[in-house]
Design an enzyme around this catalytic site. Structure first.
Site, mmCIF file in Angstrom:
data_model
loop_
_atom_site.group_PDB
_atom_site.id
_atom_site.type_symbol
_atom_site.label_atom_id
_atom_site.label_comp_id
_atom_site.label_asym_id
_atom_site.label_seq_id
_atom_site.Cartn_x
_atom_site.Cartn_y
_atom_site.Cartn_z
ATOM 1 N N ASP A 63 34.854 29.344 53.549
ATOM 2 C CA ASP A 63 33.768 30.148 53.013
ATOM 3 C C ASP A 63 33.334 31.206 54.033
ATOM 4 O O ASP A 63 32.909 30.881 55.138
ATOM 5 C CB ASP A 63 32.605 29.200 52.700
ATOM 6 N N THR A 96 31.902 36.607 49.558
ATOM 7 C CA THR A 96 31.500 37.021 50.907
ATOM 8 C C THR A 96 32.688 37.539 51.705
ATOM 9 O O THR A 96 32.568 38.536 52.412
ATOM 10 C CB THR A 96 30.830 35.854 51.652
ATOM 11 N N THR A 97 33.820 36.863 51.577
ATOM 12 C CA THR A 97 34.993 37.318 52.320
ATOM 13 C C THR A 97 35.419 38.697 51.821
ATOM 14 O O THR A 97 35.712 39.600 52.615
ATOM 15 C CB THR A 97 36.155 36.315 52.157
ATOM 16 N N ASP A 389 29.395 28.025 45.076
ATOM 17 C CA ASP A 389 30.001 29.304 44.694
ATOM 18 C C ASP A 389 30.139 29.384 43.176
ATOM 19 O O ASP A 389 29.849 30.416 42.568
ATOM 20 C CB ASP A 389 31.390 29.466 45.332
HETATM 21 P P1 ADP Z 1 35.419 35.291 48.607
HETATM 22 O O1 ADP Z 1 34.623 34.747 49.736
HETATM 23 O O2 ADP Z 1 35.517 36.770 48.665
HETATM 24 O O3 ADP Z 1 34.966 34.779 47.281
HETATM 25 P P2 ADP Z 1 37.787 33.715 48.136
HETATM 26 O O4 ADP Z 1 38.571 33.016 49.177
HETATM 27 O O5 ADP Z 1 36.989 32.908 47.185
HETATM 28 O O6 ADP Z 1 36.901 34.782 48.863
HETATM 29 O O7 ADP Z 1 38.824 34.599 47.318
HETATM 30 C C1 ADP Z 1 38.451 35.401 46.245
HETATM 31 C C2 ADP Z 1 39.628 36.194 45.754
HETATM 32 O O8 ADP Z 1 40.662 35.327 45.292
HETATM 33 C C3 ADP Z 1 39.250 37.059 44.576
HETATM 34 O O9 ADP Z 1 39.804 38.342 44.740
HETATM 35 C C4 ADP Z 1 39.872 36.331 43.403
HETATM 36 O O10 ADP Z 1 40.173 37.190 42.325
HETATM 37 C C5 ADP Z 1 41.088 35.745 44.017
HETATM 38 N N1 ADP Z 1 41.622 34.597 43.267
HETATM 39 C C6 ADP Z 1 40.973 33.479 42.887
HETATM 40 N N2 ADP Z 1 41.788 32.645 42.213
HETATM 41 C C7 ADP Z 1 42.997 33.250 42.157
HETATM 42 C C8 ADP Z 1 44.281 32.903 41.600
HETATM 43 N N3 ADP Z 1 44.465 31.746 40.967
HETATM 44 N N4 ADP Z 1 45.285 33.772 41.756
HETATM 45 C C9 ADP Z 1 45.098 34.932 42.413
HETATM 46 N N5 ADP Z 1 43.939 35.319 42.955
HETATM 47 C C10 ADP Z 1 42.895 34.502 42.831
HETATM 48 MG MG MG Z 2 35.086 32.939 46.421
#
Ligand code: ADP
Ligand code: MG
Length: 543
Positions: A63, A96-97, A389
């Site tokens: 996170d 956030t990322t 989240d």
């Molecule tokens: P953040 O802190 O930004 O939420 P995450 O590690 O949760 O970071 O990653 C979010 C990103 O991962 C988003 O761009 C989302 O669309 C992408 N994402 C989530 N699930 C999938 C999936 N199954 N396949 C491809 N991309 C995904």
């Molecule tokens: Mg996320």
């Protein structure tokens, strides 16, 4: 004559100052470093970080905001990047990322523009224009959602939990989270995440997590003789003690003979009996008291078959009121049955190695509890963050009523449209808008890289699909191919994307406009030989 001019000091001794290009480069470098740190955690195949604090406590997480928080970043402009993550967390609860990575890329691209001798104010202007346009583009491509679109809502929750500690049980957890969010929505559609209590208990696995239509209290009943279970509970919520007010500490009662003592005790007993009678008169069979309950009163309550818990937290009292529909009372006078809350059952049960009280099967609870289980403390903490989240994403989606596909699709679409927009501009801002557009592509690129894919190949394929009008074409990190993210159920709230771009560009612009970093004595504005904390001369424990 100049030979005798003395240097003029306007800053205190020990202050440092970095100006012009050095200040800019230094700030950009620090911000990029922060973004680089969290970049590897993005997406379903993102890695986790293990953070160890000065006491040796360990946090394992994926996170963004948690990582940055635990890192105790000191550099001033790096701190501004951390602030983006915090804003994102407050406003949406997820993404956030993404926000931090975009900010890092915007600054990296700004560096190229600085190299081309573009003035920072021109870059700032172009970025500003691009950020506003990006909001419009995202709004245009978004789809609508409301509380009846159960499938979309569950997909939003699953997407939020993908790649986190909750991965293995995300379908189950997504169901529970969706149900919880819909349950606490009020008639006007307002949803307050405070009304979803997330209770963690080590033991079993995340699969054993449950949703309680009511509240789970970390409390046991006050008296062994009280019932373990009360059906059709009528709940009295009190924020006053069931005790006789203690006499002032320095007041002494002079008792000269045993008879007087006896009378005094009898008097106290009578008063307590009267208090408990008042409780019984309300018709309650369960009492939650925010303050204390006298031992003798406990005994009388138990005799009357009433279940009671004391010293319940104020925040829990409020949730109990929302879940049971009762009112929190400050006095027992003039209390009637309509002030009481209701629950199908109130029971005490051992969870893990502690007794807890379930207040469940409430009619239409406006506060609920998600009991999160997991094998170890570290697992459960990360599952909780994933659930947080998901709650944030569901609320953001329902409040705003707009969602987008994920997997990098919206970022590619924004980049594509921004490039078109740039063509309509004249002047040097055009270059900045183009660089802004390219910066958006960092999200799909990073998703691909973290998935072990070649970002160049997949980006070429995706851009071609977007040019053909496939706005949700995104990276399938598992197959390495392109996919329609929306139909694959990778769905996120529009707010994640708009907020991420908004705060990332605001901070990038702010950092770009700085050309002078003045640090008063004591703090340092940039990387330099710094002494680790606690090793400063003269700062031993004895000082
Ligand atoms: P953040 O802190 O930004 O939420 P995450 O590690 O949760 O970071 O990653 C979010 C990103 O991962 C988003 O761009 C989302 O669309 C992408 N994402 C989530 N699930 C999938 C999936 N199954 N396949 C491809 N991309 C995904
Ligand atoms: Mg996320």
């Amino acid at each position: 004559m100049t030979k005798d001019i003395q240097p003029i000091f306007i800053l205190p001794e020990g202050a440092t100052r970095i100006t012009g290009k050095d200040a800019q480069r230094n700030n950009i470098m620090a911000a990029k470093l922060v973004a680089e740190t969290v970049r590897t955690t993005l997406g379903p195949k993102g890695m986790d970080k293990m953070l160890v604090d000065s006491l040796g406590d360990v946090v394992i997480t994926n996170d963004g905001v948690t990582i940055l928080d635990e890192m105790n970043i000191e550099h001033p402009s790096a701190k501004m990047i951390v602030e983006i993550a915090k804003t994102q967390e407050d406003e949406v609860g997820d993404g956030t990322t993404t926000a931090v990575v975009i900010a890092g890329e915007l600054l990296k691209n700004a560096e190229d523009l600085l190299d081309q001798k573009l003035h920072p104010t021109v870059i700032a202007k172009g970025y500003q224009m691009a950020a506003e346009k990006a909001q419009q583009i995202l709004n245009q491509i978004s789809a609508s959602v409301d509380k009846t679109n159960l499938n979309i809502l569950k997909n939003i929750a699953t997407t939020a939990m993908t790649g986190k500690g909750a991965e293995m049980n995300k379908v189950k957890l997504a169901d529970l989270t969706t149900e919880a969010v819909l349950q606490v929505a009020d008639a006007d559609g307002n949803i307050d995440s405070d009304n979803i209590k997330i209770e963690k208990k080590v033991g079993e696995s995340a699969e054993a997590s449950t949703l309680i239509r009511g509240i789970l209290l970390d409390k046991e009943k006050v008296h062994g003789a009280m019932p373990k279970k009360v059906e059709n509970a009528k709940i009295l919520l009190l924020d006053c003690p069931i005790e006789i007010k203690e006499t002032e500490t320095d007041a002494k009662i002079q008792i000269s003979d045993p008879m007087q003592m006896q009378a005094f005790l009898e008097q106290e007993e009578k008063m307590l009996k009267k208090l408990v009678d008042d409780v019984i008169k309300t018709g309650a069979n369960v009492v939650f008291c925010q303050k204390g309950i006298d031992d003798l009163a406990q005994h009388y309550l138990a005799k009357a078959g009433i279940f009671a818990a004391r010293r319940v937290k104020k925040s829990d009292m409020e949730k109990l009121a929302k879940a049971s529909g009762g009112s929190i009372l400050s006095t027992l006078e003039a209390t009637s049955e309509k002030d009481l809350g209701n629950a199908g059952v109130v029971r005490e049960e051992k969870v893990g190695d502690e007794y807890m009280t379930y207040i469940e099967n409430c009619q239409n609870p406006k506060a609920v509890t998600l009991l999160v289980r997991g094998g170890t403390e570290h697992v459960i903490e990360e599952v909780k963050r994933a659930v947080d989240d998901a709650v944030g994403d569901l609320i953001a989606s329902l409040k705003n009523g707009k969602v987008v596909g994920g997997a990098g699709a919206p970022e590619i679409e924004v980049a594509k449209e921004l490039k078109k927009y740039a063509e309509s501009l004249s002047g040097r801002e055009q270059l900045a808008v183009l660089k802004f557009a390219e910066a958006m592509e960092i999200i799909p690129k990073t998703l691909a890289e973290n998935g072990g894919l070649d970002p160049i190949d997949i980006m070429t394929e995706l851009k071609a699909l977007h040019d053909k009008g496939e706005k949700w074409a995104g990276v399938n990190v598992f197959t390495g191919k392109a996919m329609d993210s929306f139909t694959e159920g990778i769905i996120e709230p529009l707010k994640i994307k708009t907020q991420a771009i908004k705060s990332a560009s605001e901070v990038a612009i702010m950092i770009l406009r700085i050309d002078d970093v003045i640090a008063g004595g004591g703090s340092k504005p940039g990387p330099g030989p710094e002494m680790p904390p606690g090793m400063m001369p003269g700062m031993g424990p004895g000082m």
